[in-house]
Each structure stands twice: as C-alpha cells, then as structure tokens.
Write a protein that holds these residues in place. Structure first.
Motif, PDB file in Angstrom:
ATOM      1  N   LYS A   1       0.800  -1.221   0.000  1.00 44.81           N
ATOM      2  CA  LYS A   1       0.000   0.000   0.000  1.00 44.81           C
ATOM      3  C   LYS A   1       0.832   1.270   0.000  1.00 44.81           C
ATOM      4  O   LYS A   1       0.317   2.354  -0.262  1.00 44.81           O
ATOM      5  CB  LYS A   1      -0.868   0.055   1.273  1.00 44.81           C
TER       6      LYS A   1
ATOM      7  N   ARG B   1       1.932   2.270   2.868  1.00 45.40           N
ATOM      8  CA  ARG B   1       1.271   2.860   4.049  1.00 45.40           C
ATOM      9  C   ARG B   1       2.307   3.369   5.042  1.00 45.40           C
ATOM     10  O   ARG B   1       3.287   2.663   5.336  1.00 45.40           O
ATOM     11  CB  ARG B   1       0.402   1.790   4.717  1.00 45.40           C
TER      12      ARG B   1
ATOM     13  N   SER C   1     -10.557   4.919  -0.693  1.00 42.22           N
ATOM     14  CA  SER C   1     -10.689   3.498  -0.359  1.00 42.22           C
ATOM     15  C   SER C   1     -11.454   2.776  -1.463  1.00 42.22           C
ATOM     16  O   SER C   1     -12.315   3.353  -2.111  1.00 42.22           O
ATOM     17  CB  SER C   1     -11.424   3.331   0.973  1.00 42.22           C
TER      18      SER C   1
ATOM     19  N   SER D   1      -7.732  -0.762   4.518  1.00 40.85           N
ATOM     20  CA  SER D   1      -8.374  -0.637   3.205  1.00 40.85           C
ATOM     21  C   SER D   1      -7.356  -0.981   2.111  1.00 40.85           C
ATOM     22  O   SER D   1      -6.169  -0.687   2.239  1.00 40.85           O
ATOM     23  CB  SER D   1      -8.912   0.778   3.034  1.00 40.85           C
TER      24      SER D   1
ATOM     25  N   ASN E   1      -6.395   0.074  -0.764  1.00 42.11           N
ATOM     26  CA  ASN E   1      -6.017   1.081  -1.746  1.00 42.11           C
ATOM     27  C   ASN E   1      -4.533   1.421  -1.587  1.00 42.11           C
ATOM     28  O   ASN E   1      -3.933   1.115  -0.556  1.00 42.11           O
ATOM     29  CB  ASN E   1      -6.842   2.351  -1.511  1.00 42.11           C
TER      30      ASN E   1
ATOM     31  N   HIS F   1      -5.695  11.699   2.901  1.00 44.02           N
ATOM     32  CA  HIS F   1      -6.532  10.542   2.646  1.00 44.02           C
ATOM     33  C   HIS F   1      -7.473  10.768   1.481  1.00 44.02           C
ATOM     34  O   HIS F   1      -7.889  11.899   1.241  1.00 44.02           O
ATOM     35  CB  HIS F   1      -7.425  10.301   3.875  1.00 44.02           C
TER      36      HIS F   1
HETATM   37 MG    MG Z   1      -7.460   3.240   4.716  1.00 41.17          MG
END
Ligand code: MG
Ligand code: AMP
Length: 338
Positions: A53, A55, A148, A140, A142, A234
């Motif tokens: 991701k 992330r 998302s 999520s 994405n 986001h």
């Molecule tokens: Mg998320």
C-alpha cells in the motif's frame, strides 16, 4: 507478480486462505470497503501490507475476527460495554479499540499497546476468516492516500502487480470504512472515526459518546492523535478538491465564475445546471446511497482531467457525519463558505 481476480467460490476461498497461511496478502471484500488482509499473527506478512500500500509505518491496522472467542485471543481484556456494543453491532461496521494481547505483534498496531478489532458481516470475509483459521489484519486495500476501494476493480487498479490475489465479492454495501470507537469506561466512549454505526446508534449501548477532535479538524503533524490514521492525507483524487458550503444557487454561481479547469461533485439531478464536467454522489438527503457512491465518485474525478473540483456540502446528521469526515480529508480540510 500477476494479480489474480477471483470469484468467491469455495475453491477460490480455499486458495486465498492457503495464500494467507503461507504469509501472503489477499484483497478481500467486506461490507465497508475492500481490505488487504494478512495473518494478524505474522509480522512478516503484515509488513507486506504496508509495502504493497505504501502505508506510513505509524498507521495501525484493524484486526478482523469471526467469533467472540477470537476476540479473547487478540484482546487482553474485554470490558462489559464492549460486549454490549458487540451484541448490538457485530457482525458489522464497528471497530473497537482494546488492550492488545501478547499474540498481536507490534507490526499490526504500529507500536501501540492497543489493538483495533472488527467482526465483519460480509459473507466472503467471514468465509475467508474461517478458512484461514486465524484473525486477519486488514486496512483498506487502496494505495495509501487514494480513495478506499469499494469494488474489486478499484483494488486491481491500485495494487495490480503488488499482491497475488483479490477475491471479487461485488460492490461494498456500506461503502465507507467502519466506525472506530475508543471505550474509556462503562459510560464513556470517544468516536475516532465516524461510519455507518452512528453516534446516535452507539448511545443506545454506551451513554456518552464524544467526537474526537480529529473527526472534524485537521491535526498538526506531531500533535497527539488518538487515531493515528487521522494525521495522514486521505481519499484524495489527483485534482484539488474544495468543499463549497452554500445553497445550490450560490454554488452554481460560484462554479460558473471559477469554471476554467474546474469540475463539480454534486448531488443527483444537479449536473444539468452546471457549466463544467460533473460527477454525482447520490441524492441530497440520502446518506446511505451517498456513502455507497462517494469513493467511486472521488476515483471518477481522476478521469475528468480537471485541476480543481468543487464539491457540494453533505448533511452532517447521522451517517452524513461519516461522509463529511471523508470529504473533508479528501479536500485537505479546504472549505469555502458562501
Ligand atoms: Mg485506509
Ligand atoms: P484503515 O483500515 O485503512 O481504514 O485504517 C484503520 C484505522 O483505524 C487507522 O487509520 C487508525 O486511525 C485506526 N486504528 C487502528 N488501530 C488503532 C489503535 N490501536 N488505536 C487507535 N486507532 C486505531
């Protein structure tokens, strides 16, 4: 790596479960949004979620369970109010924060001593949890920062080549991520992220629910956040999104005078009054449908070729609060009031 999109047949669920058991990640449908799942007990598998991701390392994951017995495995202590909330809202789109058990590695919680837990209702998610035989950590599915995903196609567009498989369970029913609550004591809870389980619904089981500051305000980097995800940008389309808080007539006049390179995100039926390309996100006053359409609409903005997108202000009552919260983040908190 070639990403397989699999229909959720018994055979494919078994295949996905064996990928999870061998330390891989899999895209899975849930009633909220698609999740990117890995064994919640395997820190190396969990690392792969963060890598796929992109992330930020300080953003913890939600652990998904399929029985109350599993809650006892992942949480060190389960207060009575959590049982009351579970009784009412599980399986379903509610996430609760607990002291984590020894079994949950710090890779899942981004170093926190607490763990976020949810019991999803989606048939395919439950079948996968059961077949895998362990709790699944899943944010999520994405690319970090993007809206998302609410269809398998959204997941594929973001993560093709980065994950081995996606189970395609169709479009998500809710369309927004779960409600996240922090239980302070038997009477008090903080709402960290609004979702389909609204404040009014929560207050049927726990008397006082306060909105955490991060729900409606931008937190500055370094500011203490109860919900670390609140600090990150986001849901953003590539165009600059701006929320316009006004009646429809003033909205149209404003967009008309700022029409160059602009598009509009409006309620159903409003498109014809605007001189710019539009995406719609459901009827005004219908937050259940708006929730289902919001992230697809944000993704559609990328195909419009506009620099700026002006969005109508959603109502903030009930589930509307969740829509407003996501739209605010997508807009980087930019709201123009006319
Ligand atoms: Mg998320
Ligand atoms: P996602 O699954 O991508 O929707 O993100 C999960 C969100 O849940 C994170 O961004 C956090 O804000 C929240 N969360 C997860 N674990 C915790 C925790 N231990 N304490 C507070 N918030 C959490």
């Amino acid at each position: 790596m070639d990403t397989k999109v699999l229909l959720p047949t018994e055979e494919n669920i078994a295949l996905a479960a064996s990928l999870l058991n061998s330390g891989e990640v899999v895209g899975m449908p849930t009633e909220t949004v698609y999740g990117l799942a890995a064994s919640a007990y395997d820190p190396l598998a969990v690392e792969k979620i963060f890598r796929a991701k992109g992330r930020p390392q300080d953003n913890p994951l939600i652990v998904h369970i399929h029985s109350m017995e599993q809650l006892g495995e992942v949480a060190a202590r389960v207060p009575d109010c959590a049982l009351r909330l579970a009784e009412r809202f599980w399986p379903g789109p509610l996430t609760m924060i607990f002291e984590k058990s020894e079994k949950i590695p710090l890779a899942v919680t981004a170093g926190l001593s607490t763990v976020a837990v949810r019991f999803p209702s989606h048939k395919v998610a439950r079948a996968l949890l059961e077949a895998a035989g362990m709790p699944l950590a899943a944010p999520s599915a994405n690319l970090s920062g993007r809206p998302s995903p609410t269809t398998a196609n959204h997941v594929y567009n973001d993560l093709n080549g980065r994950i081995p498989a996606i189970l395609d369970g169709g479009a998500c029913e809710v369309g927004l991520e779960s409600t996240v609550v922090l239980l302070r004591d038997e009477e008090n809870a903080a709402l960290l992220r609004p979702g389909a389980v609204t404040v009014q619904m929560l207050e049927e089981a726990i008397p006082h629910v306060v909105l955490d500051k991060g729900v409606l305000q931008a937190l500055s980097p370094g500011e203490q956040a109860l919900s670390p995800g609140m600090l990150h940008r986001h849901y953003s389309p590539r165009a600059n999104l701006v929320i316009v808080d006004s009646d429809f007539q003033s909205f149209c006049a404003f967009v008309e005078s700022h029409a160059e390179g602009a598009g509009a995100m409006v309620f159903d039926g409003e498109e014809s009054a605007l001189p710019v390309p539009c995406v719609t996100f459901g009827r005004q006053g219908d937050p259940i449908i708006q929730a289902r359409l919001l992230f697809s609409a944000l993704r559609a903005v990328d195909g419009m070729g506009v620099r700026t997108i002006y969005a109508r202000m959603p109502d903030q009552e009930g589930m509307g609060l969740a829509i407003y919260n996501r739209l605010l983040r997508a807009a980087g908190f930019e709201v123009i009031t006319l």
